[in-house]
Design a protein around this motif. Structure first.
Motif, PDB file in Angstrom:
ATOM      1  N   ILE A  31     -44.269  18.995  11.945  1.00 46.22           N
ATOM      2  CA  ILE A  31     -44.145  20.377  12.196  1.00 46.22           C
ATOM      3  C   ILE A  31     -43.895  20.233  13.605  1.00 46.22           C
ATOM      4  O   ILE A  31     -42.671  20.824  14.203  1.00 46.22           O
ATOM      5  CB  ILE A  31     -45.293  21.354  12.117  1.00 46.22           C
ATOM      6  CG1 ILE A  31     -45.641  21.476  10.565  1.00 46.22           C
ATOM      7  CG2 ILE A  31     -45.233  22.727  12.788  1.00 46.22           C
ATOM      8  CD1 ILE A  31     -46.766  22.196  10.022  1.00 46.22           C
ATOM      9  N   THR A  32     -44.336  19.416  14.499  1.00 48.92           N
ATOM     10  CA  THR A  32     -44.015  19.190  15.848  1.00 48.92           C
ATOM     11  C   THR A  32     -42.556  18.842  16.218  1.00 48.92           C
ATOM     12  O   THR A  32     -41.817  19.283  16.956  1.00 48.92           O
ATOM     13  CB  THR A  32     -44.816  18.304  16.526  1.00 48.92           C
ATOM     14  OG1 THR A  32     -46.314  18.739  16.417  1.00 48.92           O
ATOM     15  CG2 THR A  32     -44.866  17.991  17.888  1.00 48.92           C
ATOM     16  N   ARG A  33     -42.016  17.877  15.065  1.00 51.39           N
ATOM     17  CA  ARG A  33     -40.526  17.452  15.178  1.00 51.39           C
ATOM     18  C   ARG A  33     -39.656  18.773  14.773  1.00 51.39           C
ATOM     19  O   ARG A  33     -38.429  18.780  15.648  1.00 51.39           O
ATOM     20  CB  ARG A  33     -40.455  16.432  14.417  1.00 51.39           C
ATOM     21  CG  ARG A  33     -41.025  15.287  14.898  1.00 51.39           C
ATOM     22  CD  ARG A  33     -40.338  13.878  13.956  1.00 51.39           C
ATOM     23  NE  ARG A  33     -41.559  13.892  13.037  1.00 51.39           N
ATOM     24  CZ  ARG A  33     -41.273  12.911  11.973  1.00 51.39           C
ATOM     25  NH1 ARG A  33     -40.464  11.964  11.798  1.00 51.39           N
ATOM     26  NH2 ARG A  33     -42.446  12.893  11.336  1.00 51.39           N
ATOM     27  N   VAL A  35     -40.280  21.846  15.702  1.00 47.40           N
ATOM     28  CA  VAL A  35     -40.613  22.511  16.693  1.00 47.40           C
ATOM     29  C   VAL A  35     -39.558  21.848  17.837  1.00 47.40           C
ATOM     30  O   VAL A  35     -38.854  22.797  18.884  1.00 47.40           O
ATOM     31  CB  VAL A  35     -42.058  22.956  17.314  1.00 47.40           C
ATOM     32  CG1 VAL A  35     -41.891  23.538  18.667  1.00 47.40           C
ATOM     33  CG2 VAL A  35     -42.557  23.843  16.285  1.00 47.40           C
ATOM     34  N   LEU A  36     -39.295  20.642  17.910  1.00 50.00           N
ATOM     35  CA  LEU A  36     -38.727  19.877  18.925  1.00 50.00           C
ATOM     36  C   LEU A  36     -37.255  20.029  18.865  1.00 50.00           C
ATOM     37  O   LEU A  36     -36.332  20.235  19.835  1.00 50.00           O
ATOM     38  CB  LEU A  36     -39.188  18.417  19.186  1.00 50.00           C
ATOM     39  CG  LEU A  36     -40.306  18.335  19.803  1.00 50.00           C
ATOM     40  CD1 LEU A  36     -40.914  16.932  20.001  1.00 50.00           C
ATOM     41  CD2 LEU A  36     -40.524  18.707  21.354  1.00 50.00           C
ATOM     42  N   VAL A  38     -35.954  22.763  17.080  1.00 48.70           N
ATOM     43  CA  VAL A  38     -35.556  24.137  17.830  1.00 48.70           C
ATOM     44  C   VAL A  38     -35.674  24.053  19.550  1.00 48.70           C
ATOM     45  O   VAL A  38     -34.730  24.735  19.739  1.00 48.70           O
ATOM     46  CB  VAL A  38     -36.706  25.240  17.197  1.00 48.70           C
ATOM     47  CG1 VAL A  38     -36.620  26.279  17.846  1.00 48.70           C
ATOM     48  CG2 VAL A  38     -36.605  25.096  15.816  1.00 48.70           C
ATOM     49  N   PHE A  39     -36.369  23.552  19.946  1.00 48.51           N
ATOM     50  CA  PHE A  39     -36.376  23.452  21.478  1.00 48.51           C
ATOM     51  C   PHE A  39     -35.071  22.776  21.849  1.00 48.51           C
ATOM     52  O   PHE A  39     -34.265  23.394  22.757  1.00 48.51           O
ATOM     53  CB  PHE A  39     -37.516  22.343  21.927  1.00 48.51           C
ATOM     54  CG  PHE A  39     -37.279  22.001  23.148  1.00 48.51           C
ATOM     55  CD1 PHE A  39     -37.786  22.950  24.247  1.00 48.51           C
ATOM     56  CD2 PHE A  39     -37.183  20.686  23.604  1.00 48.51           C
ATOM     57  CE1 PHE A  39     -37.868  22.242  25.803  1.00 48.51           C
ATOM     58  CE2 PHE A  39     -37.146  20.111  24.737  1.00 48.51           C
ATOM     59  CZ  PHE A  39     -37.225  21.103  25.985  1.00 48.51           C
ATOM     60  N   ILE A  67     -41.625  28.166  23.659  1.00 48.31           N
ATOM     61  CA  ILE A  67     -41.327  26.855  23.133  1.00 48.31           C
ATOM     62  C   ILE A  67     -42.603  25.923  23.412  1.00 48.31           C
ATOM     63  O   ILE A  67     -43.152  25.222  22.653  1.00 48.31           O
ATOM     64  CB  ILE A  67     -40.169  26.201  23.561  1.00 48.31           C
ATOM     65  CG1 ILE A  67     -38.669  26.673  23.011  1.00 48.31           C
ATOM     66  CG2 ILE A  67     -40.086  24.772  23.142  1.00 48.31           C
ATOM     67  CD1 ILE A  67     -38.727  26.676  21.598  1.00 48.31           C
ATOM     68  N   ALA A  70     -45.563  26.975  21.208  1.00 46.82           N
ATOM     69  CA  ALA A  70     -45.432  26.659  19.797  1.00 46.82           C
ATOM     70  C   ALA A  70     -45.440  25.382  19.617  1.00 46.82           C
ATOM     71  O   ALA A  70     -46.086  24.851  18.595  1.00 46.82           O
ATOM     72  CB  ALA A  70     -43.976  27.037  19.266  1.00 46.82           C
ATOM     73  N   LEU A  71     -45.231  24.575  20.684  1.00 52.38           N
ATOM     74  CA  LEU A  71     -45.369  22.990  20.557  1.00 52.38           C
ATOM     75  C   LEU A  71     -46.883  22.624  20.691  1.00 52.38           C
ATOM     76  O   LEU A  71     -47.360  21.658  19.898  1.00 52.38           O
ATOM     77  CB  LEU A  71     -44.719  22.542  21.721  1.00 52.38           C
ATOM     78  CG  LEU A  71     -44.471  21.002  21.777  1.00 52.38           C
ATOM     79  CD1 LEU A  71     -43.717  20.484  20.731  1.00 52.38           C
ATOM     80  CD2 LEU A  71     -43.802  20.486  23.170  1.00 52.38           C
ATOM     81  N   SER A  74     -48.271  23.603  17.159  1.00 54.73           N
ATOM     82  CA  SER A  74     -47.691  22.802  16.117  1.00 54.73           C
ATOM     83  C   SER A  74     -48.564  21.396  16.064  1.00 54.73           C
ATOM     84  O   SER A  74     -48.572  20.849  15.202  1.00 54.73           O
ATOM     85  CB  SER A  74     -46.412  22.602  16.155  1.00 54.73           C
ATOM     86  OG  SER A  74     -45.949  21.909  17.361  1.00 54.73           O
TER      87      SER A  74
END
Length: 113
Positions: A31-33, A35-36, A38-39, A67, A70-71, A74
């Motif tokens: 999920i972190t990837r 979000v990244l 999207v960032f 962002i 959210a990061l 996540s």
């Protein structure tokens, strides 16, 4: 001769790298990837539409705060769902993102002068 826009090229390289990381350790910080990614896409759009964000810097700040929050969420979610020990290095990711956001904001501010 046409001027090369390095921030756009850098964002595209980071985006390709993030997509490539899904083939290595697929379940690790999934999920972190996302979000990244999207960032990276948001800041690629900011680089492309730089004139709009020069006038509306508050939108840039709001995107940045969203962002980063959210990061952090996540990373916490990935660590709790993986049933593994939390690695302290994961929490340096928001620090690096905050540094990049600061550099991008400074770039926007310098172009406005």
């Amino acid at each position: 001769m046409k001027k090369i826009n390095f921030p756009i090229i850098f964002n595209l390289i980071v985006l390709l790298y993030l997509f490539a990381t899904f083939f290595l350790q697929y379940e690790f910080l999934f999920i972190t990837r996302i979000v990244l990614i999207v960032f990276t896409i948001v800041f690629l759009v900011i680089q492309i539409k730089k004139e709009y964000f020069l006038v509306n810097k508050m939108i840039f700040i709001i995107f940045s705060v969203i962002i980063i929050i959210a990061l952090i969420v996540s990373i916490l979610f990935d660590n709790t769902s993986a049933n593994s020990l939390t690695n302290n290095r994961f929490f340096l990711i928001p620090v690096f993102v905050f540094t990049l956001v600061g550099i991008m904001y400074k770039d926007l501010y310098d172009n406005n002068k």
